[in-house]
Design a protein around this motif. Structure first.
Motif, PDB file in Angstrom:
ATOM      1  N   GLU A  53       0.081   1.068   5.281  1.00 29.56           N
ATOM      2  CA  GLU A  53      -0.404  -0.623   4.854  1.00 29.56           C
ATOM      3  C   GLU A  53      -1.325   0.042   3.363  1.00 29.56           C
ATOM      4  O   GLU A  53      -2.513   1.328   3.934  1.00 29.56           O
ATOM      5  CB  GLU A  53      -0.970  -1.236   5.686  1.00 29.56           C
ATOM      6  CG  GLU A  53       0.030  -1.344   6.713  1.00 29.56           C
ATOM      7  CD  GLU A  53      -0.226  -3.043   7.865  1.00 29.56           C
ATOM      8  OE1 GLU A  53      -1.214  -3.658   7.695  1.00 29.56           O
ATOM      9  OE2 GLU A  53       0.091  -3.305   9.288  1.00 29.56           O
ATOM     10  N   VAL A  67      -3.215  -2.124   0.243  1.00 27.62           N
ATOM     11  CA  VAL A  67      -2.760  -3.731  -0.680  1.00 27.62           C
ATOM     12  C   VAL A  67      -3.010  -2.514  -2.235  1.00 27.62           C
ATOM     13  O   VAL A  67      -3.842  -1.984  -2.775  1.00 27.62           O
ATOM     14  CB  VAL A  67      -4.590  -4.338  -0.682  1.00 27.62           C
ATOM     15  CG1 VAL A  67      -4.715  -5.847  -1.733  1.00 27.62           C
ATOM     16  CG2 VAL A  67      -4.641  -5.533   0.411  1.00 27.62           C
ATOM     17  N   ARG A  77      -3.261  -4.369  -5.673  1.00 24.89           N
ATOM     18  CA  ARG A  77      -4.088  -5.440  -6.593  1.00 24.89           C
ATOM     19  C   ARG A  77      -3.558  -5.378  -8.205  1.00 24.89           C
ATOM     20  O   ARG A  77      -3.302  -4.646  -9.223  1.00 24.89           O
ATOM     21  CB  ARG A  77      -5.942  -4.953  -6.547  1.00 24.89           C
ATOM     22  CG  ARG A  77      -6.140  -4.578  -5.842  1.00 24.89           C
ATOM     23  CD  ARG A  77      -8.128  -4.920  -5.713  1.00 24.89           C
ATOM     24  NE  ARG A  77      -8.468  -4.396  -3.790  1.00 24.89           N
ATOM     25  CZ  ARG A  77      -8.545  -5.026  -3.433  1.00 24.89           C
ATOM     26  NH1 ARG A  77      -7.740  -6.548  -3.907  1.00 24.89           N
ATOM     27  NH2 ARG A  77      -8.469  -5.027  -1.662  1.00 24.89           N
ATOM     28  N   ASP A 119      -3.163 -10.663  -5.360  1.00 25.46           N
ATOM     29  CA  ASP A 119      -2.977  -8.982  -4.492  1.00 25.46           C
ATOM     30  C   ASP A 119      -2.435  -9.353  -3.658  1.00 25.46           C
ATOM     31  O   ASP A 119      -1.337 -10.061  -3.663  1.00 25.46           O
ATOM     32  CB  ASP A 119      -4.066  -8.825  -4.141  1.00 25.46           C
ATOM     33  CG  ASP A 119      -5.601  -8.562  -5.115  1.00 25.46           C
ATOM     34  OD1 ASP A 119      -5.119  -8.467  -6.140  1.00 25.46           O
ATOM     35  OD2 ASP A 119      -6.250  -8.903  -4.484  1.00 25.46           O
ATOM     36  N   TYR A 120      -0.901  -7.757  -3.440  1.00 28.98           N
ATOM     37  CA  TYR A 120      -0.327  -7.925  -2.754  1.00 28.98           C
ATOM     38  C   TYR A 120      -0.860  -7.331  -0.966  1.00 28.98           C
ATOM     39  O   TYR A 120      -0.673  -5.766  -1.824  1.00 28.98           O
ATOM     40  CB  TYR A 120       1.169  -7.300  -3.402  1.00 28.98           C
ATOM     41  CG  TYR A 120       1.915  -7.896  -4.226  1.00 28.98           C
ATOM     42  CD1 TYR A 120       2.574  -8.798  -4.327  1.00 28.98           C
ATOM     43  CD2 TYR A 120       1.320  -7.939  -5.528  1.00 28.98           C
ATOM     44  CE1 TYR A 120       3.087  -9.895  -5.810  1.00 28.98           C
ATOM     45  CE2 TYR A 120       1.598  -8.387  -7.031  1.00 28.98           C
ATOM     46  CZ  TYR A 120       2.386  -9.643  -6.806  1.00 28.98           C
ATOM     47  OH  TYR A 120       2.473 -10.086  -7.882  1.00 28.98           O
ATOM     48  N   ARG A 121      -0.328  -7.474  -0.305  1.00 31.62           N
ATOM     49  CA  ARG A 121      -0.572  -6.315   0.687  1.00 31.62           C
ATOM     50  C   ARG A 121       0.694  -6.009   1.316  1.00 31.62           C
ATOM     51  O   ARG A 121       1.777  -6.508   1.138  1.00 31.62           O
ATOM     52  CB  ARG A 121      -0.716  -7.711   2.222  1.00 31.62           C
ATOM     53  CG  ARG A 121      -1.809  -6.285   3.131  1.00 31.62           C
ATOM     54  CD  ARG A 121      -2.528  -7.358   4.354  1.00 31.62           C
ATOM     55  NE  ARG A 121      -3.548  -7.663   4.115  1.00 31.62           N
ATOM     56  CZ  ARG A 121      -4.532  -7.093   3.811  1.00 31.62           C
ATOM     57  NH1 ARG A 121      -5.132  -5.874   4.147  1.00 31.62           N
ATOM     58  NH2 ARG A 121      -5.729  -7.788   3.702  1.00 31.62           N
ATOM     59  N   TRP A 131       8.304   0.192   0.758  1.00 27.22           N
ATOM     60  CA  TRP A 131       6.995  -0.709   0.871  1.00 27.22           C
ATOM     61  C   TRP A 131       8.159  -1.964   1.070  1.00 27.22           C
ATOM     62  O   TRP A 131       8.265  -2.664   0.119  1.00 27.22           O
ATOM     63  CB  TRP A 131       6.835  -0.549   0.594  1.00 27.22           C
ATOM     64  CG  TRP A 131       5.879   0.662  -0.031  1.00 27.22           C
ATOM     65  CD1 TRP A 131       5.708   1.806  -0.983  1.00 27.22           C
ATOM     66  CD2 TRP A 131       5.030   0.975   0.613  1.00 27.22           C
ATOM     67  NE1 TRP A 131       5.110   2.843  -0.472  1.00 27.22           N
ATOM     68  CE2 TRP A 131       4.409   2.615   0.726  1.00 27.22           C
ATOM     69  CE3 TRP A 131       3.616   0.516   1.503  1.00 27.22           C
ATOM     70  CZ2 TRP A 131       3.106   3.118   1.077  1.00 27.22           C
ATOM     71  CZ3 TRP A 131       2.394   0.647   2.457  1.00 27.22           C
ATOM     72  CH2 TRP A 131       2.180   2.427   2.281  1.00 27.22           C
ATOM     73  N   ILE A 150       6.754  -6.486   1.203  1.00 27.72           N
ATOM     74  CA  ILE A 150       5.017  -7.620   1.108  1.00 27.72           C
ATOM     75  C   ILE A 150       5.218  -8.509   2.154  1.00 27.72           C
ATOM     76  O   ILE A 150       6.612  -8.236   2.771  1.00 27.72           O
ATOM     77  CB  ILE A 150       5.704  -8.384  -0.151  1.00 27.72           C
ATOM     78  CG1 ILE A 150       5.869  -7.254  -1.421  1.00 27.72           C
ATOM     79  CG2 ILE A 150       4.663  -9.420  -0.721  1.00 27.72           C
ATOM     80  CD1 ILE A 150       6.603  -8.456  -2.622  1.00 27.72           C
ATOM     81  N   ASN A 189       1.756 -10.197   2.372  1.00 27.69           N
ATOM     82  CA  ASN A 189       1.181 -11.470   2.296  1.00 27.69           C
ATOM     83  C   ASN A 189       0.874 -11.229   0.418  1.00 27.69           C
ATOM     84  O   ASN A 189       0.916 -10.694   0.338  1.00 27.69           O
ATOM     85  CB  ASN A 189       0.257 -11.395   3.133  1.00 27.69           C
ATOM     86  CG  ASN A 189      -1.073 -12.161   3.335  1.00 27.69           C
ATOM     87  OD1 ASN A 189      -0.604 -13.457   2.832  1.00 27.69           O
ATOM     88  ND2 ASN A 189      -1.720 -11.609   4.156  1.00 27.69           N
ATOM     89  N   ASN A 210      -2.681 -12.768  -2.540  1.00 28.77           N
ATOM     90  CA  ASN A 210      -3.935 -12.934  -2.313  1.00 28.77           C
ATOM     91  C   ASN A 210      -3.684 -13.595  -3.853  1.00 28.77           C
ATOM     92  O   ASN A 210      -4.110 -13.176  -5.038  1.00 28.77           O
ATOM     93  CB  ASN A 210      -4.803 -12.565  -2.554  1.00 28.77           C
ATOM     94  CG  ASN A 210      -6.776 -12.573  -2.175  1.00 28.77           C
ATOM     95  OD1 ASN A 210      -6.441 -13.379  -2.608  1.00 28.77           O
ATOM     96  ND2 ASN A 210      -6.974 -11.231  -2.615  1.00 28.77           N
ATOM     97  N   TRP A 247      -5.769 -15.611   0.056  1.00 30.58           N
ATOM     98  CA  TRP A 247      -4.591 -14.957   1.295  1.00 30.58           C
ATOM     99  C   TRP A 247      -3.659 -16.429   1.793  1.00 30.58           C
ATOM    100  O   TRP A 247      -3.762 -17.158   2.444  1.00 30.58           O
ATOM    101  CB  TRP A 247      -4.839 -14.277   1.980  1.00 30.58           C
ATOM    102  CG  TRP A 247      -4.991 -12.928   1.784  1.00 30.58           C
ATOM    103  CD1 TRP A 247      -6.784 -12.957   1.547  1.00 30.58           C
ATOM    104  CD2 TRP A 247      -4.645 -12.310   1.062  1.00 30.58           C
ATOM    105  NE1 TRP A 247      -6.800 -11.287   1.602  1.00 30.58           N
ATOM    106  CE2 TRP A 247      -5.404 -10.790   0.813  1.00 30.58           C
ATOM    107  CE3 TRP A 247      -3.358 -11.323   1.363  1.00 30.58           C
ATOM    108  CZ2 TRP A 247      -4.765  -9.627   0.426  1.00 30.58           C
ATOM    109  CZ3 TRP A 247      -3.490 -10.002   0.560  1.00 30.58           C
ATOM    110  CH2 TRP A 247      -4.330  -9.087   0.725  1.00 30.58           C
TER     111      TRP A 247
END
Length: 215
Positions: A137, A139, A141, A154-156, A167, A169, A171, A173, A178
């Motif tokens: 996992e 993040v 930015r 930002d993407y988680r 990968w 996505i 979540n 921000n 969020w």
């Protein structure tokens, strides 16, 4: 120049569509680094938003069709929805879980469709990710540039199992907020009511979607 509230709404629209409507990666790019993936997806989405007049105009049917055709390759939408619903997700039947995903997608499209026409000369700057090879996992930015101060976006992401899966996505921000947590707070209000359940949440989101469609 847009005021701050309008700018945040625009950024949320960008985030939602960048998350849900990103063009799918080519198979050869499935194993690219997460920051490179986000850069490629963002550039492709920005190009679409600038050139597709139906999407820019907030055509919900066109946006929905676009989302339906490409969402699954790039977003772990089930994980996103499960996190937004919280513990009661596990009490929902398979049919209810699918209905929650369907209604949530409609809610996002309807909520942000009207802001897409504000896309014009924006660009996105993606910052390099520092990560270990075994990380599952991360993040990523980034900043939206083009009007006033840069906007944090930002993407988680999570590394999906299986060779070449890449990968996804789950979540977003926008300026420190969020998206999944915001919806979770809204959904908990419904779920915590007397008699609250996955079905009452489905009915509540469906009612909001019907009201939005009627505007």
């Amino acid at each position: 120049m847009m005021n701050r509230r309008a700018w945040v709404q625009y950024s949320a629209a960008w985030a939602a569509v960048a998350c849900m409507a990103s063009a799918p990666l080519a198979a050869s790019a499935a194993d690219m680094a997460p920051d490179a993936m986000i850069k490629q997806l963002s550039d492709e989405v920005l190009s679409t938003l600038k050139t597709d007049q139906s999407i820019r105009g907030g055509d919900v049917s066109k946006i929905t069709s676009y989302v339906d055709s490409v969402v699954m390759p790039n977003v772990d939408f089930r994980r996103m929805m499960a996190s937004a619903v919280g513990p009661k997700w596990r009490t929902a039947t398979a049919t209810q879980q699918q209905q929650l995903q369907d209604e949530f997608k409609k809610l996002m499209v309807n909520t942000y469709a009207g802001a897409l026409h504000q896309v014009s000369d924006q660009t996105i700057s993606v910052k390099p990710v520092r990560m270990q090879p075994a990380d599952k996992e991360v993040v990523v930015r980034s900043e939206i540039l083009g009007r006033g101060d840069p906007i944090q976006l930002d993407y988680r992401l999570v590394k999906t199992p299986g060779q070449g899966m890449g990968w996804k996505i789950y979540n977003l921000n926008v300026m420190g907020i969020w998206m999944v947590e915001t919806y979770r707070n809204q959904f908990q209000e419904e779920l915590n009511k007397p008699g609250g359940s996955p079905q009452t949440l489905i009915d509540s989101i469906a009612a909001r979607n019907k009201a939005n469609a009627g505007k």
